[in-house]
Scaffold this motif. Structure first.
Motif, PDB file in Angstrom:
ATOM      1  N   SER A   1       1.076  -1.465   0.100  1.00 21.59           N
ATOM      2  CA  SER A   1       0.118   0.045   0.205  1.00 21.59           C
ATOM      3  C   SER A   1       0.860   1.290  -0.112  1.00 21.59           C
ATOM      4  N   ASP A   2       1.374   1.580  -1.308  1.00 24.05           N
ATOM      5  CA  ASP A   2       2.357   2.454  -1.101  1.00 24.05           C
ATOM      6  C   ASP A   2       2.120   3.448  -2.594  1.00 24.05           C
ATOM      7  N   ASN A   3       2.985   4.238  -2.917  1.00 22.09           N
ATOM      8  CA  ASN A   3       2.813   5.351  -4.229  1.00 22.09           C
ATOM      9  C   ASN A   3       3.202   4.583  -5.589  1.00 22.09           C
ATOM     10  N   SER A   4       3.691   3.114  -5.304  1.00 24.36           N
ATOM     11  CA  SER A   4       3.889   2.700  -6.571  1.00 24.36           C
ATOM     12  C   SER A   4       3.086   2.031  -7.373  1.00 24.36           C
ATOM     13  N   THR A   5       3.264   1.557  -8.563  1.00 27.37           N
ATOM     14  CA  THR A   5       2.081   0.799  -9.505  1.00 27.37           C
ATOM     15  C   THR A   5       2.558  -0.638  -9.539  1.00 27.37           C
ATOM     16  N   GLU A   6       3.306  -1.116  -8.456  1.00 27.31           N
ATOM     17  CA  GLU A   6       4.019  -2.387  -8.650  1.00 27.31           C
ATOM     18  C   GLU A   6       2.835  -3.577  -8.109  1.00 27.31           C
ATOM     19  N   VAL A   7       2.469  -4.660  -8.871  1.00 27.10           N
ATOM     20  CA  VAL A   7       1.745  -5.682  -8.254  1.00 27.10           C
ATOM     21  C   VAL A   7       2.469  -6.834  -8.747  1.00 27.10           C
ATOM     22  N   PHE A   8       2.550  -7.846  -7.865  1.00 26.37           N
ATOM     23  CA  PHE A   8       3.476  -8.923  -7.791  1.00 26.37           C
ATOM     24  C   PHE A   8       2.656 -10.245  -7.839  1.00 26.37           C
ATOM     25  N   PHE A   9       3.119 -11.084  -8.826  1.00 31.20           N
ATOM     26  CA  PHE A   9       2.272 -12.341  -9.068  1.00 31.20           C
ATOM     27  C   PHE A   9       3.020 -13.690  -8.694  1.00 31.20           C
ATOM     28  N   GLY A  10       2.535 -14.622  -7.746  1.00 24.40           N
ATOM     29  CA  GLY A  10       3.291 -15.854  -7.536  1.00 24.40           C
ATOM     30  C   GLY A  10       2.634 -17.045  -8.522  1.00 24.40           C
ATOM     31  N   ALA A  11       3.495 -17.749  -9.202  1.00 26.09           N
ATOM     32  CA  ALA A  11       3.104 -18.451 -10.245  1.00 26.09           C
ATOM     33  C   ALA A  11       3.804 -19.924 -10.244  1.00 26.09           C
ATOM     34  N   ALA A  12       3.491 -20.903 -10.947  1.00 27.17           N
ATOM     35  CA  ALA A  12       3.881 -22.244 -10.877  1.00 27.17           C
ATOM     36  C   ALA A  12       5.468 -22.137 -11.254  1.00 27.17           C
ATOM     37  N   ASP A  13       5.806 -21.213 -11.947  1.00 25.93           N
ATOM     38  CA  ASP A  13       7.296 -20.931 -12.428  1.00 25.93           C
ATOM     39  C   ASP A  13       8.019 -19.855 -11.901  1.00 25.93           C
ATOM     40  N   GLY A  14       7.753 -19.288 -10.820  1.00 24.95           N
ATOM     41  CA  GLY A  14       8.191 -18.063 -10.268  1.00 24.95           C
ATOM     42  C   GLY A  14       7.507 -17.041 -10.262  1.00 24.95           C
ATOM     43  N   ILE A  15       8.055 -15.554 -10.050  1.00 28.24           N
ATOM     44  CA  ILE A  15       7.404 -14.334  -9.815  1.00 28.24           C
ATOM     45  C   ILE A  15       7.261 -13.554 -11.005  1.00 28.24           C
ATOM     46  N   TYR A  16       6.064 -12.928 -11.016  1.00 30.30           N
ATOM     47  CA  TYR A  16       5.757 -12.165 -12.298  1.00 30.30           C
ATOM     48  C   TYR A  16       5.402 -10.730 -11.855  1.00 30.30           C
ATOM     49  N   THR A  17       5.547  -9.524 -12.536  1.00 25.39           N
ATOM     50  CA  THR A  17       4.832  -8.222 -12.165  1.00 25.39           C
ATOM     51  C   THR A  17       4.107  -7.694 -13.140  1.00 25.39           C
ATOM     52  N   TYR A  18       3.253  -6.858 -12.857  1.00 22.58           N
ATOM     53  CA  TYR A  18       2.277  -6.419 -13.697  1.00 22.58           C
ATOM     54  C   TYR A  18       2.704  -4.969 -14.443  1.00 22.58           C
ATOM     55  N   ASN A  19       2.307  -5.150 -15.843  1.00 19.32           N
ATOM     56  CA  ASN A  19       2.692  -4.108 -16.698  1.00 19.32           C
ATOM     57  C   ASN A  19       1.333  -3.401 -16.934  1.00 19.32           C
ATOM     58  N   LYS A  20       0.777  -2.317 -16.382  1.00 23.50           N
ATOM     59  CA  LYS A  20      -0.302  -1.465 -16.457  1.00 23.50           C
ATOM     60  C   LYS A  20      -0.581  -1.000 -17.828  1.00 23.50           C
ATOM     61  N   GLU A  21       0.421  -0.518 -18.461  1.00 20.60           N
ATOM     62  CA  GLU A  21       0.154  -0.156 -19.774  1.00 20.60           C
ATOM     63  C   GLU A  21      -0.113  -1.052 -20.822  1.00 20.60           C
ATOM     64  N   LYS A  22       0.349  -2.200 -20.789  1.00 21.60           N
ATOM     65  CA  LYS A  22       0.127  -3.336 -21.656  1.00 21.60           C
ATOM     66  C   LYS A  22      -0.734  -4.201 -21.145  1.00 21.60           C
ATOM     67  N   ASN A  23      -1.067  -4.197 -19.872  1.00 19.92           N
ATOM     68  CA  ASN A  23      -2.060  -5.132 -19.221  1.00 19.92           C
ATOM     69  C   ASN A  23      -1.761  -6.579 -19.231  1.00 19.92           C
ATOM     70  N   THR A  24      -0.471  -6.746 -18.890  1.00 21.16           N
ATOM     71  CA  THR A  24       0.136  -8.126 -19.159  1.00 21.16           C
ATOM     72  C   THR A  24       0.980  -8.391 -17.757  1.00 21.16           C
ATOM     73  N   ALA A  25       1.418  -9.740 -17.649  1.00 25.65           N
ATOM     74  CA  ALA A  25       2.333 -10.155 -16.865  1.00 25.65           C
ATOM     75  C   ALA A  25       3.722 -10.161 -17.317  1.00 25.65           C
ATOM     76  N   GLU A  26       4.767  -9.841 -16.386  1.00 27.06           N
ATOM     77  CA  GLU A  26       5.954 -10.137 -17.048  1.00 27.06           C
ATOM     78  C   GLU A  26       6.790 -10.695 -16.081  1.00 27.06           C
ATOM     79  N   LYS A  27       7.750 -11.506 -16.358  1.00 21.95           N
ATOM     80  CA  LYS A  27       8.712 -12.183 -15.416  1.00 21.95           C
ATOM     81  C   LYS A  27       9.531 -11.074 -14.641  1.00 21.95           C
ATOM     82  N   TYR A  28       9.677 -11.585 -13.290  1.00 24.40           N
ATOM     83  CA  TYR A  28      10.474 -10.714 -12.497  1.00 24.40           C
ATOM     84  C   TYR A  28      11.468 -11.651 -11.865  1.00 24.40           C
TER      85      TYR A  28
END
Length: 347
Positions: free
Chosen positions: A124-151
Motif C-alpha cells: 500500500s504505497d505510491n508505486s504501481t507495482e503488483v507481483f504475482f506468484g506462479a508455478a514458475d516463479g514471480i511475475y509483475t504487472y505491466n499496467k500499460e500493456k495489461n500483461t504479466a512479465e517475468k520478475y
C-alpha cells in the motif's frame, strides 16, 4: 466503542441486511447470510472457483498526484474504474487446487494474464507495482500493456506471495510449503528456517509476517522472533477450516484470521480478539479483499461481489441497514476523509 467493533461494523456493513444483535453494551454481533450477496453487486462471474482477490491500494488504483483528501473510490462511479486481480481454480476432493489462471478485471473486462498464476500481492504505497506468484516463479504487472512479465530469476513453484511496505522485499510460499525472503529485484532468495510447513502467509502494514501450519494455529513473525497467537479456539482438527486475510488499511499491527466461520483479529504481539461478526456456512466467501475498508470485494459461488459502504449510505437501502450505517456515520466519514497515501506515509 472498541476498535474491533468499528472494524466489524464498517468493514462489513455493506453485507448486513438485518438489524444486528447486541451481545453487550459495547459489542455488536453481525451475522452474514447468503441473501446479503445481492445480484446487483456482482462485478464478475467466472467458470471456476475464485480463490484469491487483490484490490491494490497503490498507484494502480490511485494516481499519485491525486489532490483529493477523500478516498478516490468512495463513490459508485469511481468504483467502475477499479482494477482487481483474481485467481480461478478447480478444487479437488483432496482440497488441492487445479490452476485455471490469474486474471485482471479492468473497466468491467476480465483478461487472463497468467495461466498458472496462483496469488497476487502489492504494497500500500505510491508505486504501481503488483507481483504475482506462479508455478514458475514471480511475475509483475505491466499496467500499460495489461500483461504479466517475468520478475527476477526465481523459478520456484509458488502458491503464496506477499510484498513488504517500504522495501523491495517479497516473501514467497512455495508448493512444498517453504517460505523464502526474496530481494534485490527478485534475484536473491533466503529461506526462513524458523517457519516450517506453512500453509499460508500474510503481512500486516508493519511488515510482520503471519502463518499457520498443520495444526491450524497461527503465528506471528516479527523482529523479536516467532510468537504463537493466544486466545483462539483450541479444539481445531485437521478438518477445521482456517484462513488468513490481509487486513483493512486502518489496522497496523494485525491481520484477520477466520476459524471455521468465525472472524478474529490477531496481532503481532501474540494476542487476539473476536472481530464481532461471523459468516453462515453458505455465505462463507472463497476469497475476499477487505483492504479498502469502504469498498470491499468478496467471492462466492464463482462470482465477485463489490460492496461500497458510502454508496449504500446515500442510495436505496433497507431501513434497518440505513439506520445501522447512520449510527456509524461518524466513523465512516472519518475513514473516508483519510488520504490513503498520507496514511501510507505514516507507516
Amino acid at each position: 466503542m472498541k476498535i474491533l467493533t468499528s472494524l466489524a461494523v464498517i468493514s462489513l456493513a455493506g453485507l448486513v441486511f438485518s438489524a444486528p444483535t447486541n451481545d453487550d453494551n459495547d459489542d455488536k454481533k453481525l451475522i452474514i447470510t447468503k441473501k446479503m450477496f445481492k445480484e446487483e453487486y456482482v462485478k464478475y462471474t467466472g467458470s471456476h472457483e475464485i480463490v484469491s482477490i487483490l484490490f491494490p491500494l497503490n498507484g494502480v488504483n490511485l494516481d499519485e498526484d491525486d489532490s483529493s483528501e477523500s478516498d478516490s473510490h468512495s463513490n459508485e462511479s469511481d468504483s467502475d474504474n477499479n482494477i482487481l486481480f483474481f485467481v480461478e481454480a478447480d478444487i479437488g476432493s483432496d482440497g488441492k487446487y487445479v490452476d485455471q489462471g490469474l486474471y485482471v478485471l479492468k473497466k468491467g473486462n476480465a483478461t487472463k494474464i497468467l495461466n498458472h498464476g496462483r496469488d497476487a500481492a502489492a504494497a500500500s504505497d505510491n508505486s504501481t507495482e503488483v507481483f504475482f506468484g506462479a508455478a514458475d516463479g514471480i511475475y509483475t504487472y505491466n499496467k500499460e500493456k495489461n500483461t504479466a512479465e517475468k520478475y527476477g530469476t526465481i523459478d520456484d513453484s509458488i502458491i503464496g506471495i506477499v510484498k513488504e511496505l517500504g522495501s523491495d522485499v517479497i516473501y514467497i510460499l512455495t508448493e512444498n510449503h517453504e517460505v523464502y525472503k526474496v530481494s534485490n529485484k527478485g534475484t536473491n532468495k533466503e529461506k526462513l528456517d524458523d517457519i516450517v510447513n506453512a500453509k499460508q502467509i500474510v503481512l500486516d502494514r508493519s511488515n510482520n509476517l503471519y502463518f499457520y501450519s498443520d495444526d491450524k494455529k497461527p503465528f506471528s513473525r516479527t523482529h523479536d522472533g516467532i510468537k504463537k497467537i493466544e486466545g483462539l479456539p483450541e479444539n481445531l482438527s485437521s478438518q477445521s477450516s482456517v484462513t488468513l486475510v490481509k487486513p483493512p488499511f486502518i489496522l497496523e499491527d494485525g491481520v484477520v484470521f477466520v476459524v471455521e466461520n468465525n472472524v478474529y483479529i490477531i496481532y503481532a504481539n501474540g494476542t487476539s480478539e473476536e472481530a464481532g461478526y461471523e459468516f453462515k456456512p453458505t455465505a462463507m466467501p472463497s476469497a475476499c479483499s477487505i483492504e479498502g475498508v469502504l469498498i470491499q470485494y468478496y467471492a462466492l459461488d464463482k462470482k465477485i461481489y463489490e460492496f461500497n459502504v458510502v454508496a449504500m449510505l446515500i442510495g436505496e437501502i433497507v431501513d434497518e441497514l440505513k439506520e445501522f450505517l447512520n449510527d456509524m456515520s461518524e466513523e465512516i466519514n472519518s475513514i473516508s476523509k483519510q488520504s490513503r497515501f498520507s496514511h501510507h506515509q505514516k507507516a
